[in-house]
Design an enzyme around this catalytic site. Structure first.
Site, short mmCIF file in Angstrom:
data_model
loop_
_atom_site.label_atom_id
_atom_site.label_comp_id
_atom_site.label_asym_id
_atom_site.label_seq_id
_atom_site.Cartn_x
_atom_site.Cartn_y
_atom_site.Cartn_z
N VAL A 184 0.84 -1.20 0.00
CA VAL A 184 0.00 0.00 0.00
C VAL A 184 0.87 1.25 0.00
O VAL A 184 0.36 2.36 -0.06
CB VAL A 184 -0.98 -0.02 1.20
CG1 VAL A 184 -1.96 -1.19 1.04
CG2 VAL A 184 -0.25 -0.14 2.54
N HIS B 69 -4.19 -4.35 -3.07
CA HIS B 69 -4.69 -4.14 -1.70
C HIS B 69 -4.90 -2.66 -1.39
O HIS B 69 -4.93 -2.28 -0.22
CB HIS B 69 -3.73 -4.76 -0.68
CG HIS B 69 -3.74 -6.27 -0.70
ND1 HIS B 69 -2.76 -7.04 -0.10
CD2 HIS B 69 -4.62 -7.14 -1.25
CE1 HIS B 69 -3.05 -8.32 -0.29
NE2 HIS B 69 -4.16 -8.41 -0.98
P1 NAD Z 1 4.63 -10.21 4.84
O1 NAD Z 1 5.11 -9.19 5.82
O2 NAD Z 1 3.65 -11.21 5.28
O3 NAD Z 1 5.89 -10.99 4.26
C1 NAD Z 1 7.06 -10.31 3.84
C2 NAD Z 1 8.04 -11.32 3.30
O4 NAD Z 1 9.16 -10.59 2.83
C3 NAD Z 1 8.55 -12.32 4.34
O5 NAD Z 1 8.50 -13.62 3.78
C4 NAD Z 1 10.00 -11.88 4.57
O6 NAD Z 1 10.86 -12.97 4.80
C5 NAD Z 1 10.34 -11.22 3.27
N1 NAD Z 1 11.39 -10.20 3.37
C6 NAD Z 1 11.71 -9.41 4.42
N2 NAD Z 1 12.73 -8.60 4.12
C7 NAD Z 1 13.07 -8.88 2.83
C8 NAD Z 1 14.07 -8.41 1.94
N3 NAD Z 1 14.92 -7.44 2.29
N4 NAD Z 1 14.12 -8.94 0.69
C9 NAD Z 1 13.28 -9.91 0.30
N5 NAD Z 1 12.33 -10.42 1.11
C10 NAD Z 1 12.22 -9.90 2.36
O7 NAD Z 1 4.10 -9.40 3.59
P2 NAD Z 1 3.07 -9.74 2.42
O8 NAD Z 1 3.27 -11.15 1.99
O9 NAD Z 1 3.21 -8.62 1.46
O10 NAD Z 1 1.63 -9.66 3.10
C11 NAD Z 1 1.34 -8.62 3.93
C12 NAD Z 1 0.16 -7.70 3.70
O11 NAD Z 1 0.50 -6.52 4.45
C13 NAD Z 1 -0.07 -7.18 2.32
O12 NAD Z 1 -1.42 -7.36 2.09
C14 NAD Z 1 0.20 -5.68 2.34
O13 NAD Z 1 -0.92 -4.95 1.86
C15 NAD Z 1 0.35 -5.30 3.78
N6 NAD Z 1 1.57 -4.49 4.08
C16 NAD Z 1 2.09 -3.61 3.17
C17 NAD Z 1 3.27 -2.92 3.45
C18 NAD Z 1 3.78 -1.95 2.43
O14 NAD Z 1 3.00 -1.37 1.69
N7 NAD Z 1 5.11 -1.74 2.33
C19 NAD Z 1 3.94 -3.11 4.64
C20 NAD Z 1 3.39 -4.01 5.56
C21 NAD Z 1 2.21 -4.70 5.25
#
Ligand code: NAD
Ligand code: ZN
Length: 241
Positions: free
Chosen positions: A101, A117
């Site tokens: 997001v 999302h």
């Molecule tokens: P998740 O947090 O469930 O999983 C993140 C994955 O990324 C993990 O498997 C982790 O091991 C991996 N990871 C962590 N650091 C990394 C790196 N440097 N390089 C590669 N991989 C790395 O996230 P998800 O699967 O996207 O599901 C979470 C939900 O949360 C989504 O629906 C999203 O909308 C929301 N969300 C979004 C954000 C954002 O917009 N940045 C942040 C947090 C949550």
């Protein structure tokens, strides 16, 4: 020859919170099982919003405000480079589907991008259905620019709600010959099921993630390490560098 053995034409990329981790945006479930100190059920469901709208508005107001303090990282930039160069070379279609997001993919320059999302920088009016771009806070009940009602919520797809753009996503996955999942835990559906759709469509499948995701066994190939290092290398490979 099967699509698995030829150079890709149509690429679908799915990203998750892990692609933004090296920009300093915390992932969804940290080691403590919390999202920025909150239980997911308290900030990411329609029930949570009905129960405590002030808390939920503040949570997303904080996430929205934090966007001005982070920058795209090498993984976002490499995917934007692929977007530009794939189109310039007319090699085929490319679609980047993000669960994120945040706005880091578009700030890096990606254009063929769908936010399944929702987006922090968009509000959703529960009165008239408008989804205006939104930079400031939603706490305090600002009026909807379309209907004037104080009925704006974050335009975020919460658990139990239908993700956006599913028809376009299904069509792109059906037509793809390479599906790449980057920085996602494989725990949130329907995104976690895209790899199975892609396999059914005959696509080769690649996972790039810090550690093996819940669905890692579904992929033809998995590369484990930080996205900021592995994604630029993969993009060079695809572009034949
Ligand atoms: P998740 O947090 O469930 O999983 C993140 C994955 O990324 C993990 O498997 C982790 O091991 C991996 N990871 C962590 N650091 C990394 C790196 N440097 N390089 C590669 N991989 C790395 O996230 P998800 O699967 O996207 O599901 C979470 C939900 O949360 C989504 O629906 C999203 O909308 C929301 N969300 C979004 C954000 C954002 O917009 N940045 C942040 C947090 C949550
Ligand atoms: Zn409205």
């Amino acid at each position: 020859m099967s699509a698995r053995n030829v150079a890709p034409r149509n690429i679908v990329i799915l990203t998750g919170a892990g692609v933004s981790a090296e920009s300093g945006v915390p992932t969804f479930r940290g080691p403590d099982g919390l999202w920025e100190g909150h239980r997911v059920e308290d900030v990411a469901t329609p029930e949570a919003f009905a129960r405590n709208p002030a808390l939920v508005q503040r949570f997303y107001d904080d996430r929205r405000a934090a966007l001005s303090r982070v920058e795209p990282n090498a993984a976002h930039r490499a995917l934007a480079r692929l977007d530009t160069e794939w189109a310039a070379a007319s090699r085929g279609d490319l679609l980047l589907i993000t669960q994120n997001v945040d706005n880091l993919h578009e700030r890096a320059g990606s254009t063929r991008l769908l936010h399944m999302h929702g987006e922090l920088q968009r509000a959703l009016c529960t009165g008239c259905g408008a989804a205006p771009g939104w930079q400031g806070a939603l706490s305090g009940g600002p009026p909807c620019p379309c209907c004037g009602a104080a009925k704006l919520r974050p335009d975020i797809v919460w658990f139990g709600e239908m993700p956006y753009h599913m028809d376009a996503i299904a069509a792109a996955i059906d037509a793809c010959d390479l599906f790449v999942s980057i920085g996602t835990s494989g725990a949130v559906y329907p995104a976690a099921g895209f790899v199975a759709w892609a396999r059914d469509a005959g696509a080769r499948t690649l996972e790039i993630n810090l550690d093996p995701s819940a669905g890692t066994a579904m992929f033809d190939e998995a590369r484990h390490g930080p996205a900021g290092t592995l994604v630029p290398l993969w993009v060079d490979e695809v572009l034949g560098r």
